[in-house]
Design a protein around this motif. Structure first.
Motif, mmCIF file in Angstrom:
data_model
loop_
_atom_site.group_PDB
_atom_site.id
_atom_site.type_symbol
_atom_site.label_atom_id
_atom_site.label_comp_id
_atom_site.label_asym_id
_atom_site.label_seq_id
_atom_site.Cartn_x
_atom_site.Cartn_y
_atom_site.Cartn_z
ATOM 1 N N UNK A 1 -14.913 -7.605 -6.448
ATOM 2 C CA UNK A 1 -14.100 -8.633 -7.091
ATOM 3 C C UNK A 1 -12.608 -8.473 -6.836
ATOM 4 N N UNK A 2 -12.131 -7.257 -6.632
ATOM 5 C CA UNK A 2 -10.706 -7.092 -6.360
ATOM 6 C C UNK A 2 -10.333 -7.799 -5.060
ATOM 7 N N UNK A 3 -11.142 -7.590 -4.026
ATOM 8 C CA UNK A 3 -10.868 -8.251 -2.750
ATOM 9 C C UNK A 3 -11.004 -9.757 -2.841
ATOM 10 N N UNK A 4 -12.079 -10.240 -3.493
ATOM 11 C CA UNK A 4 -12.281 -11.678 -3.621
ATOM 12 C C UNK A 4 -11.159 -12.321 -4.426
ATOM 13 N N UNK A 5 -10.737 -11.663 -5.497
ATOM 14 C CA UNK A 5 -9.645 -12.204 -6.317
ATOM 15 C C UNK A 5 -8.341 -12.231 -5.534
ATOM 16 N N UNK A 6 -8.116 -11.197 -4.736
ATOM 17 C CA UNK A 6 -6.924 -11.169 -3.899
ATOM 18 C C UNK A 6 -6.922 -12.335 -2.915
ATOM 19 N N UNK A 7 -8.070 -12.612 -2.288
ATOM 20 C CA UNK A 7 -8.125 -13.723 -1.330
ATOM 21 C C UNK A 7 -7.876 -15.056 -2.015
ATOM 22 N N UNK A 8 -8.364 -15.200 -3.237
ATOM 23 C CA UNK A 8 -8.114 -16.442 -3.970
ATOM 24 C C UNK A 8 -6.628 -16.584 -4.302
ATOM 25 N N UNK A 9 -5.989 -15.466 -4.601
ATOM 26 C CA UNK A 9 -4.564 -15.496 -4.917
ATOM 27 C C UNK A 9 -3.738 -15.904 -3.695
ATOM 28 N N UNK A 10 -4.225 -15.628 -2.503
ATOM 29 C CA UNK A 10 -3.509 -16.059 -1.308
ATOM 30 C C UNK A 10 -3.424 -17.579 -1.224
ATOM 31 N N UNK A 11 -4.333 -18.265 -1.906
ATOM 32 C CA UNK A 11 -4.265 -19.730 -1.962
ATOM 33 C C UNK A 11 -3.520 -20.212 -3.209
ATOM 34 N N UNK A 12 -3.779 -19.573 -4.319
ATOM 35 C CA UNK A 12 -3.242 -20.041 -5.594
ATOM 36 C C UNK A 12 -1.865 -19.454 -5.920
ATOM 37 N N UNK A 13 -1.516 -18.310 -5.332
ATOM 38 C CA UNK A 13 -0.287 -17.617 -5.682
ATOM 39 C C UNK A 13 0.922 -18.118 -4.914
ATOM 40 N N UNK A 14 2.041 -17.397 -5.055
ATOM 41 C CA UNK A 14 3.268 -17.855 -4.414
ATOM 42 C C UNK A 14 4.070 -16.699 -3.825
ATOM 43 N N UNK A 15 3.444 -15.542 -3.603
ATOM 44 C CA UNK A 15 4.183 -14.454 -2.993
ATOM 45 C C UNK A 15 4.271 -14.684 -1.478
ATOM 46 N N UNK A 16 4.877 -13.752 -0.769
ATOM 47 C CA UNK A 16 5.112 -13.945 0.663
ATOM 48 C C UNK A 16 3.813 -14.090 1.452
ATOM 49 N N UNK A 17 2.801 -13.309 1.081
ATOM 50 C CA UNK A 17 1.519 -13.404 1.793
ATOM 51 C C UNK A 17 0.855 -14.756 1.543
ATOM 52 N N UNK A 18 0.893 -15.225 0.302
ATOM 53 C CA UNK A 18 0.299 -16.527 -0.007
ATOM 54 C C UNK A 18 1.011 -17.630 0.772
ATOM 55 N N UNK A 19 2.309 -17.597 0.815
ATOM 56 C CA UNK A 19 3.048 -18.613 1.565
ATOM 57 C C UNK A 19 2.716 -18.537 3.055
ATOM 58 N N UNK A 20 2.526 -17.338 3.535
ATOM 59 C CA UNK A 20 2.199 -17.143 4.955
ATOM 60 C C UNK A 20 0.833 -17.723 5.285
ATOM 61 N N UNK A 21 -0.158 -17.478 4.447
ATOM 62 C CA UNK A 21 -1.500 -18.015 4.681
ATOM 63 C C UNK A 21 -1.493 -19.534 4.562
ATOM 64 N N UNK A 22 -0.856 -20.065 3.535
ATOM 65 C CA UNK A 22 -0.837 -21.521 3.356
ATOM 66 C C UNK A 22 -0.091 -22.222 4.493
ATOM 67 N N UNK A 23 0.930 -21.573 5.039
ATOM 68 C CA UNK A 23 1.615 -22.146 6.201
ATOM 69 C C UNK A 23 0.640 -22.263 7.371
ATOM 70 N N UNK A 24 -0.177 -21.225 7.571
ATOM 71 C CA UNK A 24 -1.166 -21.292 8.638
ATOM 72 C C UNK A 24 -2.187 -22.390 8.417
ATOM 73 N N UNK A 25 -2.605 -22.578 7.169
ATOM 74 C CA UNK A 25 -3.530 -23.666 6.856
ATOM 75 C C UNK A 25 -2.886 -25.010 7.174
ATOM 76 N N UNK A 26 -1.644 -25.194 6.780
ATOM 77 C CA UNK A 26 -0.959 -26.470 7.011
ATOM 78 C C UNK A 26 -0.876 -26.805 8.495
ATOM 79 N N UNK A 27 -0.803 -25.790 9.333
ATOM 80 C CA UNK A 27 -0.726 -26.015 10.782
ATOM 81 C C UNK A 27 -2.000 -26.631 11.351
ATOM 82 N N UNK A 28 -3.078 -26.625 10.592
ATOM 83 C CA UNK A 28 -4.363 -27.145 11.072
ATOM 84 C C UNK A 28 -4.616 -28.586 10.628
ATOM 85 N N UNK A 29 -3.688 -29.200 9.936
ATOM 86 C CA UNK A 29 -3.907 -30.544 9.394
ATOM 87 C C UNK A 29 -4.076 -31.560 10.509
ATOM 88 N N UNK A 30 -5.106 -32.388 10.395
ATOM 89 C CA UNK A 30 -5.416 -33.381 11.422
ATOM 90 C C UNK A 30 -4.604 -34.652 11.228
#
Length: 567
Positions: free
Chosen positions: A425-454
């Motif tokens: 659960x620690x790992x799964x919760x961390x991965x969810x925070x990469x989407x829901x959170x706002x730290x540098x890692x979360x912003x980095x992952x969400x930026x990568x997601x945005x690059x895939x928008x069709x």
């Protein structure tokens, strides 16, 4: 644009479609063996890769309909042309392949271009594009779209070269994937660790595969040259991630594509209901196991403890196991999951796919190297007690043929960042925070997601989208439905087939419990290709929008009546 080029001839007992295995050979439960397990030949690896990819995509089981109701597997002799291609700005190449049948139709001049489904290797769309195009005399061009099973063994310092052979990393090794740093233990692989975010370039990968096809046709068939986009028909087709890739290709400038058929596409479009794969995958990894018993699906071992732990973390509420299940289900309903998608999503729970996808895509979107996953995950061969170990030479040699491009599988597992007593659960919760959170890692992952928008497809390009209404891995409500709405709002000619009682994995229909209630999606992809091809010939209309009322076969052999194919 292209490097490490090669050509091979395939005929007789080593044809293009199945390397001579035929339908009976593909149905065999054990993969084709290697004479020397530690040093298989390129021919042996190709045959085994074809066996793996056919079985990973299509329902080939007796009674499933393949070869009787839809599809065929004739022996198709011809040549294969292989190479690496590289999009501008990428650090790693993607594999491209052209299959040119000896019976190429010189009058029709047809190329089918495709991208592998999931994260599969170069043969990952053989059951989709090859099965349809090669028997019709079309050349078929493939890309692994920057994914594939080009794993790198960090312990041994070895990767996979253009001929699928394991080789020691060096400046002249010509490896398909070399991580930015080769130090460390375990396994690195291209989708997660290329640091290129390959999904952002899937459309360009498809275009380069089409460019490669024309270049090779000009070389191989000089009497019929020149082959250009103006005088050669190019139809793009793919399913799952491959479906998303051909839709991304559809938006590129230029009049190079004649039509697109996308099945169950993993595509992110702006609009009502749209959600990224990373968003709903990390949500499903946390909540779906606890929700499923409320839909009559038996609880997995240890589920009560997991749901209680999620409640202690504040993810769920409820005073007892039943209340916690109800809360998990309510939360998933609130974010757009249907009961049909949840029931089919139980397949991904059972095979640990939600975690596997989340771990891989977090690295890919954030462009992290193999030793810097933001939640601490790594990949390695594992001992029976799940502790990491070095891979054997035999395991390493088979990865290119057996790997799906996303571990776990083919002898490579996921190393959880916490002890097993944590229930992951620690790992799964961390991965969810990469989407829901706002730290540098979360912003980095969400930026990568945005690059895939069709974006919307090119004006005037015929596009057919096909999706199962019960898809539990890539739910249509989050993907194809918003895409089609966006494209139509932009005035584009997109046709949409919604197939009742179809989920994401045709290959799992060989299991009686799935085959009884779900129909395959591949027949609709083949039929859509037939109708698009006829339309381009001036012999028919494009498929009309349809919600297709299929009939589950309930344990009986599949018939055309079950498919209820639109007329």
């Amino acid at each position: 644009m292209f490097s490490q080029q090669g050509t091979t001839q395939h005929s007789g007992s080593d044809d293009l479609l199945s390397a001579g295995l035929g339908l009976d050979g593909l149905r065999t439960m054990l993969p084709p063996a290697f004479v020397d397990a530690e040093h298989p030949t390129s021919e042996e690896l190709r045959r085994r890769a074809l066996w793996s990819n056919w079985r990973g995509i299509a329902d080939l089981a007796p009674g499933g309909g393949f070869g009787d109701v839809y599809g065929a597997l004739p022996s198709v002799p011809g040549r294969e042309f292989t190479a690496y291609a590289q999009v501008p700005g990428a650090s790693q190449p993607h594999r491209v392949l052209l299959q040119l049948p000896d019976g190429f139709d010189a009058g029709k001049r047809c190329v089918v271009v495709t991208a592998s489904s999931g994260s599969r290797g170069i043969y990952g769309a053989i059951a989709v594009a090859g099965a349809w195009g090669l028997p019709k005399g079309c050349a078929v061009a493939y890309t692994d779209k920057g994914n594939g099973a080009d794993y790198f063994d960090l312990d041994a310092g070895m990767g996979v070269d253009a001929a699928s052979q394991v080789a020691v990393a060096s400046t002249d090794a010509g490896l398909a994937f070399t991580p930015s740093t080769t130090s460390g233990q375990g396994v690195a692989f291209k989708h997660a660790h290329s640091q290129d975010n390959p999904e952002a370039d899937w459309g360009r990968h498809v275009k380069q595969a089409a460019d490669f096809a024309l270049a090779k046709l000009n070389e191989a068939l000089p009497a019929q040259a020149p082959f250009t986009f103006a005088n050669t028909r190019v139809i793009a087709v793919g399913i799952s991630n491959g479906g998303g890739a051909v839709l991304r290709a559809a938006e590129l400038d230029g009049d190079w594509l004649d039509a697109v058929v996308a099945g169950e596409p993993n595509v992110l479009a702006e609009g009502h209901g749209a959600r990224s794969l990373y968003d709903y995958t990390t949500e499903a990894a946390l909540l779906m196991p606890c929700a499923l018993p409320q839909l009559g699906i038996p609880a997995m071992p240890g589920l009560e403890a997991k749901c209680a732990a999620l409640t202690a973390r504040g993810v769920l509420t409820g005073v007892d196991f039943d209340a916690q299940q109800k809360d998990a289900l309510a939360k998933l309903h609130a974010t757009g999951w249907t009961d049909a998608a949840l029931r089919a999503g139980s397949i991904s729970v059972a095979f640990d796919l939600w975690r596997a996808i989340g771990v891989t895509y977090a690295s890919a979107y954030g462009r992290y190297p193999h030793d810097a996953h933001p939640c601490g995950y790594r990949f390695s061969a594992l001992n029976p007690d799940f502790t990491p170990r070095a891979a054997t030479a035999a395991e390493r040699a088979a990865w290119i043929a057996d790997g799906s491009g996303i571990p776990p599988g083919a002898g490579v597992g996921i190393i959880d960042p916490q002890p097993l007593t944590d229930i992951g659960l620690t790992g799964l919760s961390c991965m969810r925070t990469l989407w829901m959170g706002d730290d540098a890692d979360a912003q980095r992952v969400r930026k990568g997601v945005a690059e895939t928008t069709a974006k919307a497809p090119r004006a005037g390009l015929p596009v057919v989208v096909i999706h199962g209404t019960d898809d539990g891995l890539v739910p249509q409500a989050f993907t194809s439905a918003p895409y089609v709405a966006m494209a139509k709002a932009a005035g584009r000619d997109v046709r949409y087939w919604q197939v009742r009682n179809a989920q994401h994995f045709d290959a799992f229909l060989g299991f009686p419990q799935y085959g009884a209630v779900y129909v395959p999606l591949l027949p609709y992809v083949y039929t859509a290709l037939d109708r698009v091809d006829a339309y381009l010939d001036g012999k028919g209309a494009l498929p009309a929008n349809a919600v297709i009322p299929t009939v589950p076969r309930l344990g009986k052999p599949l018939t055309a009546d079950n498919l209820a194919m639109p007329r």
